[in-house]
Design a protein around this motif. Sequence first.
Motif, PDB file in Angstrom:
ATOM      1  N   MET A   1       0.841  -1.203   0.000  1.00 22.96           N
ATOM      2  CA  MET A   1       0.000   0.000   0.000  1.00 22.96           C
ATOM      3  C   MET A   1       0.880   1.260   0.000  1.00 22.96           C
ATOM      4  N   LEU A   2       0.442   2.249  -0.735  1.00 22.58           N
ATOM      5  CA  LEU A   2       1.169   3.519  -0.774  1.00 22.58           C
ATOM      6  C   LEU A   2       0.457   4.552   0.093  1.00 22.58           C
ATOM      7  N   THR A   3       1.210   5.164   0.973  1.00 18.82           N
ATOM      8  CA  THR A   3       0.628   6.288   1.718  1.00 18.82           C
ATOM      9  C   THR A   3       1.514   7.517   1.505  1.00 18.82           C
ATOM     10  N   VAL A   4       0.884   8.605   1.179  1.00 16.67           N
ATOM     11  CA  VAL A   4       1.613   9.842   0.905  1.00 16.67           C
ATOM     12  C   VAL A   4       0.982  10.973   1.712  1.00 16.67           C
ATOM     13  N   ASP A   5       1.816  11.699   2.398  1.00 18.84           N
ATOM     14  CA  ASP A   5       1.355  12.923   3.056  1.00 18.84           C
ATOM     15  C   ASP A   5       2.531  13.889   3.060  1.00 18.84           C
TER      16      ASP A   5
ATOM     17  N   LEU B   1       5.802   2.967   1.203  1.00 17.07           N
ATOM     18  CA  LEU B   1       5.308   2.025   0.206  1.00 17.07           C
ATOM     19  C   LEU B   1       5.499   0.616   0.766  1.00 17.07           C
ATOM     20  N   ASP B   2       4.394  -0.096   0.952  1.00 18.07           N
ATOM     21  CA  ASP B   2       4.408  -1.434   1.551  1.00 18.07           C
ATOM     22  C   ASP B   2       5.184  -1.451   2.876  1.00 18.07           C
ATOM     23  N   GLY B   3       4.968  -0.428   3.681  1.00 17.38           N
ATOM     24  CA  GLY B   3       5.601  -0.374   5.002  1.00 17.38           C
ATOM     25  C   GLY B   3       7.000   0.220   4.989  1.00 17.38           C
TER      26      GLY B   3
ATOM     27  N   PRO C   1       7.640  -3.716 -10.575  1.00 15.70           N
ATOM     28  CA  PRO C   1       7.696  -2.617  -9.609  1.00 15.70           C
ATOM     29  C   PRO C   1       6.659  -2.783  -8.507  1.00 15.70           C
ATOM     30  N   ASP C   2       6.872  -2.049  -7.407  1.00 16.36           N
ATOM     31  CA  ASP C   2       5.934  -2.106  -6.283  1.00 16.36           C
ATOM     32  C   ASP C   2       4.807  -1.095  -6.449  1.00 16.36           C
TER      33      ASP C   2
END
Lengths: 240, 282
Positions: free
Chosen positions: A1-5, A57-59, A153-154
């Motif tokens: 999972m991608l998290t962006v802030d 990205l993926d932790g 790619p991830d």
Amino acid sequence: MLTVDVAKRLRDFTLEAALEVKKGEVLVLIGENGAGKSTVLNLISGLLTPDRGTMTLDGQVLFSDRERINVPPEKRNIGHLFQSYALFPHLTVYENVAFGLRCRKMPEEAVASRVMSRLEEMDMVALSREPAGSLSGGQRQRVALARALVLEPDLLLLDEPLAALDVKSRASIRKELKESIAAAGIPAIIVTHHFQDAMVFGNQVCLMENGRITLRGLPDDLMKKRENSFISSFFCHCES
Amino acid sequence: MDLTRSRQHLRATWQSVVDWTGERRLLLVLTPLILLFLFFLVIPIVSLFLRITPEAFFESLANPVVIDALVLSLGTATVSTCIVILMGTPLSYLNARATYRGKEIVDTLVDLPIVMPPAVAGIALLMAFGRRGVIGRYLDMWGVQVAFTTFAVILAQVFVASPFFIRQARASFEAVDRTYEDAARTLGAGRLRVFFRVTVPLAWAGLVSGAILTFARALGEFGATIMFAGNFQGRTQTMPLAIYTTMQGDLNDAISLAIILVIISFAVILLVKYITRRTFRC
């Protein structure tokens, strides 16, 4: 999972992007020219550095100003498709697709087998010895996708992947692209100006205005927000 | 309606006749000027070839002065071109890609040797690296002498010829679309790999033609060399210096050396044209 802030001061505004994309999910970024869509992609792939915030990205932390972490683009394993496709014109199709594998110091036999099987999947073996500069728009798009996907790619970032194509080939390549993204099973972000792309690809659609995500939701939900002038013109069904 | 159309046709035809005669008249005036200028450019070179027989030319080639000058010139020009490439490439790339304070000043300094008279370059180098020069005096304390050695020939050539490579290399690097470099990085290439596998191949034609022009300029260097390195056969007497020296004795030797330089210059121009024509389709 991608998290962006993350946030980054740009010439005209401060870009503030907060988003989450799960595995197998496609986030579609829409908005006016200059709203900061491509900048978001460049921040995620590491070509630009945010001023502050975090990105994982993926932790794995890709960027964190607090922890002073900034993974360089070559170590992020993110497939980034540029609007112009950026195929290296001095290399053949085969060498373009093999480029990333060779960067990973993979033995030449393994490179050959992975490149050829990827080209076979995309029905492009006949073009493998062609110089990249001699390809048509659709072929370039597919080679660029093959070049990114061969690296497993991830995350996949696509900046207007169909913009350089004519209307006729756009529909068929859109279908192919959707299948390829689904097969890869990774999170993907697509920047687009086309209503059809948002409808076909999007699990969630985000509208960017002056560097901020001002609206987000399912394509069908967003379609109903006709009070926003961009949304209203975007979903006017007049584009193919 | 038909009448109007035929009138228009007549007017257009008449106009083309006027245009044609106008062009013809202009051509008649300009042709002699162009021919005269071409004649002016060609006649000195042709005269060189007409003034010497093939036998005398080959005889001169056996003269030790000619051989020494030829070997020294080719050797020093090759070494100085390599030095310029090694030292000039990072600077060209930096100036093509980065903005920093003082960039304009650095650019001006790099270009200075192009406009500076070679004699000025010669005396400047002497003031820096001569026995009593700003740096030379310290080198002298260590027993190192730079001025009037083969190394001085190379330094003079590097000083005078480096802008030709650096300017061309910078323009070639600027012409490489940054997206290719970005794409290479996202594919897993580090900065060095991106530079050698993507940027340099894409800028190749410009880099090579810059290097060839630098080599040619180094080969023709005269003013700075004679002032800073002197005119010693086998050590510092390059081809242009040997032409100057032998002219006072055996004119055939001077002409033979000049012919060799003309042939090399001609080959350089052809090579640069050929290389710059071969560009990649993007």
